[in-house]
Design a protein around this motif. Structure first.
Motif, PDB file in Angstrom:
ATOM      1  N   ALA A 489       0.913  -1.154  -0.018  1.00  0.00           N
ATOM      2  CA  ALA A 489      -0.073  -0.116  -0.030  1.00  0.00           C
ATOM      3  C   ALA A 489       0.828   1.378   0.211  1.00  0.00           C
ATOM      4  N   MET A 490       1.906   1.263   0.441  1.00  0.00           N
ATOM      5  CA  MET A 490       2.775   2.259   0.915  1.00  0.00           C
ATOM      6  C   MET A 490       3.692   2.468  -0.341  1.00  0.00           C
ATOM      7  N   ARG A 491       4.114   1.354  -0.983  1.00  0.00           N
ATOM      8  CA  ARG A 491       5.272   1.550  -2.256  1.00  0.00           C
ATOM      9  C   ARG A 491       4.553   1.474  -3.607  1.00  0.00           C
ATOM     10  N   TRP A 492       3.425   0.672  -3.548  1.00  0.00           N
ATOM     11  CA  TRP A 492       3.124   0.523  -5.198  1.00  0.00           C
ATOM     12  C   TRP A 492       1.482   1.619  -5.219  1.00  0.00           C
ATOM     13  N   TRP A 493       1.168   1.788  -4.058  1.00  0.00           N
ATOM     14  CA  TRP A 493      -0.255   2.602  -4.201  1.00  0.00           C
ATOM     15  C   TRP A 493       0.064   4.068  -3.554  1.00  0.00           C
ATOM     16  N   HIS A 494       1.203   4.264  -2.918  1.00  0.00           N
ATOM     17  CA  HIS A 494       1.624   5.503  -2.484  1.00  0.00           C
ATOM     18  C   HIS A 494       0.751   6.059  -1.330  1.00  0.00           C
ATOM     19  N   PHE A 495       0.015   5.210  -0.478  1.00  0.00           N
ATOM     20  CA  PHE A 495      -0.650   5.685   0.571  1.00  0.00           C
ATOM     21  C   PHE A 495       0.528   5.731   1.810  1.00  0.00           C
ATOM     22  N   ASP A 496       0.143   6.763   2.505  1.00  0.00           N
ATOM     23  CA  ASP A 496       0.752   7.029   3.760  1.00  0.00           C
ATOM     24  C   ASP A 496       0.824   6.077   4.934  1.00  0.00           C
ATOM     25  N   PHE A 497       1.822   6.053   5.685  1.00  0.00           N
ATOM     26  CA  PHE A 497       1.818   4.794   6.644  1.00  0.00           C
ATOM     27  C   PHE A 497       0.608   4.758   7.449  1.00  0.00           C
ATOM     28  N   GLY A 498      -0.243   5.784   8.061  1.00  0.00           N
ATOM     29  CA  GLY A 498      -1.262   5.768   8.692  1.00  0.00           C
ATOM     30  C   GLY A 498      -2.328   5.289   8.065  1.00  0.00           C
ATOM     31  N   THR A 499      -2.563   5.553   6.686  1.00  0.00           N
ATOM     32  CA  THR A 499      -3.557   5.046   5.830  1.00  0.00           C
ATOM     33  C   THR A 499      -3.630   3.557   5.735  1.00  0.00           C
ATOM     34  N   ALA A 500      -2.243   3.207   5.304  1.00  0.00           N
ATOM     35  CA  ALA A 500      -1.739   1.769   5.043  1.00  0.00           C
ATOM     36  C   ALA A 500      -2.190   1.040   6.331  1.00  0.00           C
ATOM     37  N   ALA A 501      -1.770   1.368   7.392  1.00  0.00           N
ATOM     38  CA  ALA A 501      -2.091   0.595   8.610  1.00  0.00           C
ATOM     39  C   ALA A 501      -3.328   0.573   9.058  1.00  0.00           C
ATOM     40  N   GLY A 502      -4.208   1.615   8.800  1.00  0.00           N
ATOM     41  CA  GLY A 502      -5.671   1.694   9.080  1.00  0.00           C
ATOM     42  C   GLY A 502      -6.302   0.625   8.217  1.00  0.00           C
ATOM     43  N   MET A 503      -5.895   0.552   6.829  1.00  0.00           N
ATOM     44  CA  MET A 503      -6.456  -0.482   6.060  1.00  0.00           C
ATOM     45  C   MET A 503      -6.040  -2.021   6.418  1.00  0.00           C
ATOM     46  N   VAL A 504      -4.978  -2.152   6.837  1.00  0.00           N
ATOM     47  CA  VAL A 504      -4.589  -3.375   7.274  1.00  0.00           C
ATOM     48  C   VAL A 504      -5.322  -3.758   8.508  1.00  0.00           C
ATOM     49  N   SER A 505      -5.327  -2.690   9.478  1.00  0.00           N
ATOM     50  CA  SER A 505      -6.284  -3.153  10.589  1.00  0.00           C
ATOM     51  C   SER A 505      -7.652  -3.338  10.240  1.00  0.00           C
ATOM     52  N   GLY A 506      -8.476  -2.763   9.606  1.00  0.00           N
ATOM     53  CA  GLY A 506      -9.640  -2.813   9.177  1.00  0.00           C
ATOM     54  C   GLY A 506      -9.929  -4.234   8.388  1.00  0.00           C
ATOM     55  N   ALA A 507      -8.829  -4.494   7.591  1.00  0.00           N
ATOM     56  CA  ALA A 507      -9.174  -5.921   7.050  1.00  0.00           C
ATOM     57  C   ALA A 507      -8.844  -7.154   7.927  1.00  0.00           C
ATOM     58  N   THR A 515      -5.574   1.476  16.710  1.00  0.00           N
ATOM     59  CA  THR A 515      -5.367   2.553  17.699  1.00  0.00           C
ATOM     60  C   THR A 515      -3.598   3.006  17.913  1.00  0.00           C
ATOM     61  N   TYR A 516      -3.076   1.824  17.589  1.00  0.00           N
ATOM     62  CA  TYR A 516      -1.488   1.728  17.910  1.00  0.00           C
ATOM     63  C   TYR A 516      -0.860   2.793  16.458  1.00  0.00           C
ATOM     64  N   ALA A 517      -1.375   2.441  15.549  1.00  0.00           N
ATOM     65  CA  ALA A 517      -1.027   3.213  14.259  1.00  0.00           C
ATOM     66  C   ALA A 517      -1.410   4.628  14.301  1.00  0.00           C
ATOM     67  N   GLY A 518      -2.594   4.780  14.796  1.00  0.00           N
ATOM     68  CA  GLY A 518      -3.232   6.080  14.826  1.00  0.00           C
ATOM     69  C   GLY A 518      -2.487   6.892  16.158  1.00  0.00           C
ATOM     70  N   GLU A 519      -1.554   6.392  17.113  1.00  0.00           N
ATOM     71  CA  GLU A 519      -0.868   7.049  18.127  1.00  0.00           C
ATOM     72  C   GLU A 519       0.408   7.292  17.581  1.00  0.00           C
ATOM     73  N   ILE A 520       0.966   6.731  16.463  1.00  0.00           N
ATOM     74  CA  ILE A 520       2.123   6.868  15.937  1.00  0.00           C
ATOM     75  C   ILE A 520       2.424   7.890  14.632  1.00  0.00           C
ATOM     76  N   THR A 521       1.134   7.935  14.017  1.00  0.00           N
ATOM     77  CA  THR A 521       0.836   8.759  12.824  1.00  0.00           C
ATOM     78  C   THR A 521       0.262  10.083  13.061  1.00  0.00           C
ATOM     79  N   PRO A 522       0.179  11.121  12.450  1.00  0.00           N
ATOM     80  CA  PRO A 522      -0.562  12.248  12.471  1.00  0.00           C
ATOM     81  C   PRO A 522      -1.851  12.233  11.921  1.00  0.00           C
TER      82      PRO A 522
END
Length: 553
Positions: A489-507, A515-522
């Protein structure tokens, strides 16, 4: 000291409250500790619950189930309420990619589970439980158990394998994020990126050099096409003014336009020439553009304006001001006349000091009035969540109807109320601090009870029979797809780390990792991506769990 022992060992409502509170307090305290620069935060409540269950602490099973379900429901409902205002707009472009990636993760994890079933000689009746635990998706376990029962087989293996793999499934996604953060992520991966330009404003200056619009009013120009823009200022013969719809454009006029970035090229053709000046820098002093015109931000704090259309206030005609942008839940919206206002919206207004003060009095502009949480919307939402989560949904080819349950129902209802509630005069605004506190209380309750429930038999289940094999298989199912899809998601689709981590957490149906991803990303990118991918991924996992049983048993 019998009275003191009874507070923790004799099962009662008071004892349950004491045990859960102690688990949460200790877990949150330990979660602040850093090891090698890494802190697990609220996730440590889960481990504290497991340890408490292992040493023999227990509470009444019905109270445990109630607190666990209520905590999860409160967390996901507040999350949906928070991301609701920007959910559908984010779904239109970036959300499609996120859901495709989420489905890719679901299919990858399922394929890994099938492969491990053959490689490690694990029966599919056990593997569907491992898959459910590794992806922290109990609805899929329920669907798989129903399918197994219809075949006349025992569901005990599925239940035990899910229980033993759930803890590592919960933290495995976080471990994947830690690996990505430590060894793969770059500095710019933490910058919030807009993947849906239709809802993030862009400011540009144009010079009118197109003869085709000389002598035309802004209303007539607006009617020429489907380009959405707001003219904030108009320079004519070096005199700056706030333009209205009837103002005429002349050769060599300059206009300051608020639009969407993907519309800039079209507007350059329309007006004629774009200035090179960057009007989107955060340090611009808007008051210096013209000494007679000021730019201020005012807040909608009067409940009677909730659900009203911006154009119905007639602010331009009555007070001579221009509303250029509306900020809502971190999303900047164009101030279109048909935009439905919500309590808590922040309006960027341009005008004289006296006019701005008058408009401020009209809309309220009082942060104090917004401090009290709107509890009615919360409890109405809880009731609706239970109703929606209980609706059976029949899918052709699947014998057992699917339900959204206590996780899917609240997040769907929260999103819908957050987005459409104001249109029905429902006040849905909740301060950020109140929303975070309710989410924190809900998640802490859920993790404490989940850990306490799993801890009583956790060690015994691991040591018996195939326990370690189950744990190893579950960890592989968790870590491999999570790592692969986060990086992709970060390298091929160019999402930021927070969005990529949220996508994985949702899936992965994993609120802890979100929550962890939200704490370390803006920002709220992780939460929005989680809410975007969760519903479809949950449906997919429920269906796939039953298909695995029907196809491989």
């Amino acid at each position: 000291m019998n009275w003191f022992e009874s507070l923790f060992w004799e099962q009662s409502a008071l004892q349950a409250l004491c045990v859960i509170s102690v688990i949460i307090a200790i877990g949150l305290g330990l979660g602040k500790l850093r090891l090698c620069g890494i802190s697990l935060g609220v996730t440590f409540v889960f481990f504290t619950g497991i340890m408490a269950g292992h040493i023999g602490l227990s509470i009444d099973p019905e109270i445990l189930k109630y607190a666990e379900d209520f905590g999860l429901m409160l967390f996901v409902y507040e999350l949906g309420l928070k991301v609701g205002p920007g959910f559908f707009s984010s779904f239109r472009s970036g959300g499609i990619k996120l859901n495709l990636l989420g489905l890719g993760l679901v299919l990858t994890g399922s394929a890994v589970a099938v492969a491990l079933s053959f490689l490690m000689a694990i029966p599919m009746t056990d593997m569907v439980g491992i898959l459910s635990g590794a992806t922290t998706n109990t609805p899929s376990l329920g669907a798989a158990q129903q399918a197994i029962s219809q075949l006349g087989l025992s569901t005990e293996g599925a239940a035990l394998s899910c229980a033993v793999t759930y803890p590592l499934g919960a933290v495995g996604v976080i471990l994947a994020f830690i690996v990505v953060k430590k060894f793969i992520a770059r500095k710019n991966d933490y910058e919030q990126r807009c993947h849906n330009d239709s809802d993030h404003t862009y400011v540009a200056e144009f010079r009118v050099t197109n003869p085709g619009i000389f002598g035309m009013s802004l209303k007539e120009i607006n009617a020429l096409g489907a380009i959405q823009f707001v003219v904030s200022r108009l320079w004519h013969d070096d005199n700056v003014s706030i333009p209205g719809p009837d103002d005429i454009l002349h050769d060599n006029d300059r206009v300051l336009v608020i639009t969407n970035e993907d519309q800039v090229a079209k507007l350059t053709v329309l007006f004629g020439e774009k200035s090179d000046r960057d009007w989107n820098k955060p340090d611009i002093n808007w008051d210096s553009v013209d000494k007679n015109l000021l730019s201020r931000t005012i807040t909608i704090s009067k409940p009677q304006l909730n659900g009203r259309r911006l154009g119905s206030l007639r602010l331009r005609g009555i007070y001579g001001v221009n509303i250029s942008r509306v900020s809502r839940s971190g999303v900047r919206l164009l101030a279109r006349p048909d935009l439905i206002l919500q309590l808590g919206d922040r309006l960027t207004i341009v005008g004289t000091s006296d006019a701005i003060n008058k408009v401020g009095a009209i809309v309220g502009n009082s942060d104090t009035d917004l401090k009290d949480p709107n509890l009615a919307a919360i409890f109405i939402g809880i009731v609706l969540s239970l109703i929606v989560g209980s609706i059976p949904i029949s899918i052709p080819g699947i014998a057992v109807p699917i339900k959204l349950g206590l996780a899917g129902g609240p997040i769907v209802v929260g999103i819908l109320i957050g987005r459409f509630g104001p249109q029905f005069q429902m006040v849905t605004y909740t301060t950020r601090s109140a929303n975070l506190m309710l989410r924190g209380i809900g998640l802490s309750l859920f993790l404490a009870c989940l850990g306490l429930d799993a801890g009583s038999q956790f060690i015994d289940t691991i040591l018996r029979g195939n326990g370690l094999t189950w744990v190893a298989a579950g960890f592989i199912i968790t870590i491999v797809p999570s790592l692969a899809m986060t990086v992709a998601a970060m390298r091929w689709w160019h999402f930021d780390f927070g969005t990529a981590a949220g996508m994985v957490s949702g899936a992965m149906a994993n609120p802890m990792s979100m929550t962890y991803a939200g704490e370390i990303t803006p920002g709220d990118n992780a939460a929005v991506a989680y809410a975007t991918t969760y519903p479809l991924s949950m449906f997919a996992r429920v269906v796939i769990a039953q298909l695995l049983v029907l196809c491989f048993i």
